[in-house]
Design an enzyme around this catalytic site. Structure first.
Site, short mmCIF file in Angstrom:
data_model
loop_
_atom_site.label_atom_id
_atom_site.label_comp_id
_atom_site.label_asym_id
_atom_site.label_seq_id
_atom_site.Cartn_x
_atom_site.Cartn_y
_atom_site.Cartn_z
N ASP A 91 78.47 35.16 -29.98
CA ASP A 91 78.51 33.85 -30.53
C ASP A 91 78.16 33.14 -29.36
O ASP A 91 79.38 32.52 -28.60
CB ASP A 91 79.88 33.65 -31.28
CG ASP A 91 79.69 32.26 -32.11
OD1 ASP A 91 78.67 31.48 -31.81
OD2 ASP A 91 80.65 31.87 -32.79
N ALA A 92 77.06 32.40 -29.10
CA ALA A 92 76.80 31.98 -27.77
C ALA A 92 75.90 30.52 -28.07
O ALA A 92 75.88 29.62 -27.19
CB ALA A 92 75.80 32.85 -26.89
N LYS A 93 75.58 30.36 -29.12
CA LYS A 93 74.69 29.09 -29.73
C LYS A 93 73.82 28.68 -28.74
O LYS A 93 73.89 27.42 -28.15
CB LYS A 93 75.96 28.04 -30.01
CG LYS A 93 76.70 28.60 -31.07
CD LYS A 93 77.75 27.28 -31.55
CE LYS A 93 78.87 28.28 -32.57
NZ LYS A 93 79.88 29.04 -32.24
N ARG A 94 72.84 29.95 -28.06
CA ARG A 94 71.93 29.19 -27.27
C ARG A 94 70.46 28.61 -27.83
O ARG A 94 70.56 28.49 -29.05
CB ARG A 94 71.72 30.62 -26.30
CG ARG A 94 72.80 31.15 -25.71
CD ARG A 94 73.27 29.99 -24.67
NE ARG A 94 74.58 30.24 -24.38
CZ ARG A 94 75.38 30.95 -23.32
NH1 ARG A 94 74.61 31.53 -22.60
NH2 ARG A 94 76.61 30.98 -23.55
N THR A 122 73.83 34.03 -31.80
CA THR A 122 73.86 32.85 -32.57
C THR A 122 73.00 31.58 -31.67
O THR A 122 72.90 31.88 -30.42
CB THR A 122 75.12 32.15 -32.73
OG1 THR A 122 75.84 32.02 -31.58
CG2 THR A 122 75.94 32.87 -33.97
#
Ligand SMILES: O=c1ccn([C@@H]2O[C@H](COP(=O)(O)O)[C@@H](O)[C@H]2O)c(=O)[nH]1
Length: 274
Positions: A91-94, A122
Site C-alpha cells: 500500500d504505497a499509493k504511487r 496501490t
C-alpha cells in the site's frame, strides 16, 4: 497470484480478509522493544496468529519508510515471511511520470533489480494513463487503483461532477480500458458502502480492495451485501483493530480473535452468494 487463484483462496478459507500491517513502532507492545527487529517480530506474530483467517496482507509502506533503512529491512523480512498462497499488497499509493513510475514498479515488483516481490501495489490515478502503465507492464502483477477512498477528503475531488458522472466513476470507466479484471482492482472505502451498487455496475468483475472496517467504522455487512460477487470480488482490510487489539503479552491472541470474528462474519456473507 492470478484472479482464479485469489478467488479459490477466498472460498477455501471462507474469508476475504486482508490484514493491514500498519506496524507503528510507537505502538508496539513494550515487551517486544528489546528484540533485534521489533517490527518484524511483531509482524511475524501477527501473521502466525491470523493466517488461518486471512487471504491477504497489506503492509502500508509509510510505516516502514518512516523507520529509514531499518524499516525497509523489516518490510523485506515481513514479505518473505508471508506464505506464498496469500495475496500481498504494497500500500504505497504511487504514480508519477512514466520513467519514475517505472522505477516505482521495479521497487515493488522486481526482486531481480533489488526490488520486492509483492503481488500488487496501490496506485493513485491522478497523473493518468502513462503514470499507471509501467505498473501494468509487469504481467502477473496487479495495480490497485484508488477510486473512492474512505477518508472525508475523498469528497474534495473524487466526488466532483464532471459531465454526467463523478470523478471516481470516470476513473473506474477509463482505467478499465487500460487493463482487465485479471490485473486491475479498485480501492473503495468501506465508509462509502452507499456507492457500492453503482461501483459494481461499472466494475462488475473487478476485485475491490475495501479498507475502513474496524477503526474507521465501515460496515462489513453493507460492504459484503453490495460488493460480493460470484468469484468473491472483495478484499476487506482491517489494520489497527487487529494489530492493536492489545498492547500486552496477549497481543497475538487478541489479534487472532479479531481476525477470527471478521472471518466468521465473512463466511456467513459468502454463504449468501453461493
Ligand atoms: O481509502 C483508503 C485507502 C487506503 N487506506 C489504508 O487502509 C488502512 C486502513 O487502516 P485501519 O487501521 O483499518 O483504519 C491504512 O493503511 C490506510 O492507509 C484507507 O484507510 N482508506
Amino acid at each position: 497470484m492470478t484472479y482464479s487463484e485469489l478467488s479459490e483462496q477466498i472460498f477455501q478459507k471462507q474469508s476475504y480478509l486482508c490484514v493491514g500491517l500498519d506496524t507503528d513502532s510507537r505502538k508496539l507492545p513494550p515487551h517486544l522493544l528489546t528484540e533485534a527487529d521489533p517490527v518484524f517480530t511483531f509482524n511475524k506474530a501477527i501473521i502466525d496468529a491470523t493466517i488461518d483467517f486471512a487471504v491477504a496482507y497489506k503492509p502500508n509502506i509509510a510505516f516502514y519508510e518512516a523507520q529509514g533503512p531499518r524499516g525497509w529491512e523489516s518490510l523485506q523480512k515481513t514479505l518473505d515471511y508471508i506464505p506464498k498462497d496469500c495475496f500481498t499488497i504494497a500500500d504505497a499509493k504511487r504514480g508519477d511520470i512514466g520513467n519514475t513510475s517505472d522505477l516505482y514498479a521495479r521497487t515493488f515488483f522486481d526482486p531481480t533489480a533489488a526490488g520486492l516481490a509483492f503481488d500488487s501495489v496501490t496506485v493513485a490515478p491522478y497523473m493518468g494513463h502513462d503514470s499507471v502503465m509501467p505498473f501494468l507492464a509487469y504481467k502477473g502483477k496487479w495495480v490497485i487503483l484508488l477510486a473512492l477512498t474512505s477518508n472525508v477528503g475523498s469528497a474534495d475531488f473524487q466526488r466532483q461532477i464532471i459531465g454526467d458522472q463523478e470523478l471516481f466513476e470516470m476513473v473506474i470507466e477509463t482505467a478499465k480500458t487500460w487493463a482487465g479484471p485479471d490485473q486491475l482492482m479498485f480501492v473503495v472505502g468501506a465508509t462509502q458502502a452507499n456507492e457500492l451498487k453503482r461501483i459494481r455496475e461499472l466494475a462488475p468483475d473487478n476485485f475491490l480492495l475495501v479498507p475502513g472496517v474496524g477503526t474507521q467504522g465501515g460496515s462489513l455487512a453493507d460492504v459484503s451485501r453490495l460488493g460480493l460477487t460470484k468469484t468473491g470480488g472483495l478484499l476487506v482490510n482491517a489494520s489497527r483493530s487487529i494489530l492493536y487489539a492489545s498492547d500486552g503479552t496477549d497481543f497475538a491472541d487478541r489479534a487472532r480473535a479479531e481476525a477470527k470474528a471478521l472471518q466468521l462474519e465473512m463466511a456467513h456473507h459468502l454463504a449468501t452468494i453461493s
